[in-house]
Each structure stands twice: as structure tokens, then as C-alpha cells.
Design an enzyme around this catalytic site. Structure first.
Site, PDB file in Angstrom:
ATOM      1  N   LEU A 145       0.824  -1.101   0.257  1.00 48.01           N
ATOM      2  CA  LEU A 145      -0.296  -0.054  -0.096  1.00 48.01           C
ATOM      3  C   LEU A 145       0.740   1.374   0.029  1.00 48.01           C
ATOM      4  O   LEU A 145       2.123   1.029   0.570  1.00 48.01           O
ATOM      5  CB  LEU A 145      -1.218  -0.142   1.542  1.00 48.01           C
ATOM      6  CG  LEU A 145      -2.124   1.396   1.139  1.00 48.01           C
ATOM      7  CD1 LEU A 145      -3.445   1.076   1.664  1.00 48.01           C
ATOM      8  CD2 LEU A 145      -0.890   1.986   2.637  1.00 48.01           C
ATOM      9  N   HIS A 146       0.213   2.347  -0.730  1.00 49.71           N
ATOM     10  CA  HIS A 146       0.990   3.546  -0.648  1.00 49.71           C
ATOM     11  C   HIS A 146       0.268   4.584  -0.972  1.00 49.71           C
ATOM     12  O   HIS A 146      -0.411   4.376  -2.159  1.00 49.71           O
ATOM     13  CB  HIS A 146       2.126   3.825  -1.642  1.00 49.71           C
ATOM     14  CG  HIS A 146       1.861   2.770  -3.262  1.00 49.71           C
ATOM     15  ND1 HIS A 146       1.571   1.884  -3.726  1.00 49.71           N
ATOM     16  CD2 HIS A 146       1.797   3.625  -4.245  1.00 49.71           C
ATOM     17  CE1 HIS A 146       1.654   1.879  -4.189  1.00 49.71           C
ATOM     18  NE2 HIS A 146       1.959   2.665  -4.979  1.00 49.71           N
TER      19      HIS A 146
END
Length: 187
Positions: A145-146
């Protein structure tokens, strides 16, 4: 590296063709992105995930702007605009719902701080903020995730990205990292 050539220089370099009135703007560094270089080979943290590797690098080498306890902020290697950063949890997790409350809070706080720093460093007029969950939603690295923070300015979209599918960035990533790190708000 960005290389600009007149049409005549471009034709000579390519060694073929007739002048067509178009200038050429070469961005050979983009080929690494197009070919998928440095992309993870699988979904696990040990499968070459750059977001798992970057924290072990120096801030300069990893293009890290800020380190927190549970997350960090890093420049996007293939930015949409100058100053395009990402808030990334250290823990290798793919889905937003898998973050702990502490990780969620720190990603949110780092996003707010990134906005403050970008306004101070570059006078950003607005932002696109978001995350693409899963490859089908456009996540380039879906396994980790980012959250993207993309600064925007009035008139920042012109013919280059619209027609030429090329973005012209006015500053090198190392210089952008240094400027943002210096503008980062105090804790």
C-alpha cells in the site's frame, strides 16, 4: 535525463525518415518503468518490493523525504508532477483495511505534512491524493500500500501530457527531495 532535439537532429540520430516538422523530446529513463524494472516478482515482502527495500537506504539514495515510526514519505521515481510523493507504511500490506489504527493515523499525518511541505517548498495550489487498491485499479506496486500526494498548479496540464504523453519536470528528484525535506514542518 531529458533530451530535446530538433526534428533534423532526431532524423539524423535515427538514421532514417524524412523531416516531419515535429521536435522530439526523449526521456530514456522512462524505459525502466515501461519494462517493469524494479517491480516485485511476487506479492510477499521478500519478492523484491521496493517499498520494503527503500527504508534500508540512506534518505538521499532512497529519495526518502521523511521517516516516521510506522510509515515514511518517499518521492515517486516516476512522478506525475514535481514533488509527487507517497506515504508508505513500513509493514508490507496490500489493502487499506489491513492497516492498524496507528499505521492509518501516521499515513494520514504524513500526508498532511507532505501537503504543508509542498505548499511551502513549491507553492502548490492544490493536490490529488489517493491510493489505487489492486492492479486492476491501477496500482503499479499492488502488494504494498502507498498513498500518492500529487501537487497541482493552475495550468500545469498542457499539450505535453495531453497530446505528447510526456511530462516535463523542472527539477531533478534529488533536488526535489532536499527541498521538501528542508520544508518539512517540525513535529
Amino acid at each position: 535525463m531529458l533530451i530535446s532535439m530538433t526534428n533534423e537532429e532526431s532524423v539524423l540520430q535515427e538514421g532514417a525518415g524524412e523531416p516531419d516538422g515535429f521536435g522530439r523530446l526523449w526521456t530514456p529513463h522512462r524505459m525502466a518503468y515501461i519494462k517493469g524494472e524494479n517491480k516485485p516478482t511476487g506479492p510477499a515482502a521478500g519478492d523484491g518490493c521496493p517499498f520494503c527495500t527503500i527504508p534500508s537506504m540512506s534518505d538521499e539514495d532512497g529519495l526518502i523525504v521523511r521517516r516516521g515510526e510506522h510509515a515514511f514519505v518517499v518521492l515517486n521515481l516516476y512522478p506525475y508532477n514535481s514533488g509527487h510523493v507517497m506515504a508508505v507504511p513500513y509493514r508490507h500490506v496490500a489493502d487499506y483495511t489491513e492497516l492498524t489504527a496507528v499505521e492509518t493515523a501516521e499515513v494520514a499525518e504524513l500526508t498532511k505534512q507532505a501537503m504543508t511541505a509542498l505548499r511551502a517548498a513549491s507553492g502548490a495550489h492544490g493536490f490529488n491524493i489517493g491510493m489505487n487498491q489492486g492492479a486492476v485499479a491501477g496500482a503499479g506496486i499492488a502488494a504494498h500500500l502507498h498513498q500518492h500526494v500529487v501537487p497541482r498548479w493552475g495550468g500545469d496540464t498542457n499539450f505535453m501530457p495531453v497530446v505528447g504523453r510526456t511530462k516535463v519536470l523542472p527539477q531533478l528528484l534529488a533536488d526535489t527531495r532536499k527541498t521538501l525535506a528542508e520544508a518539512w514542518p517540525e513535529d
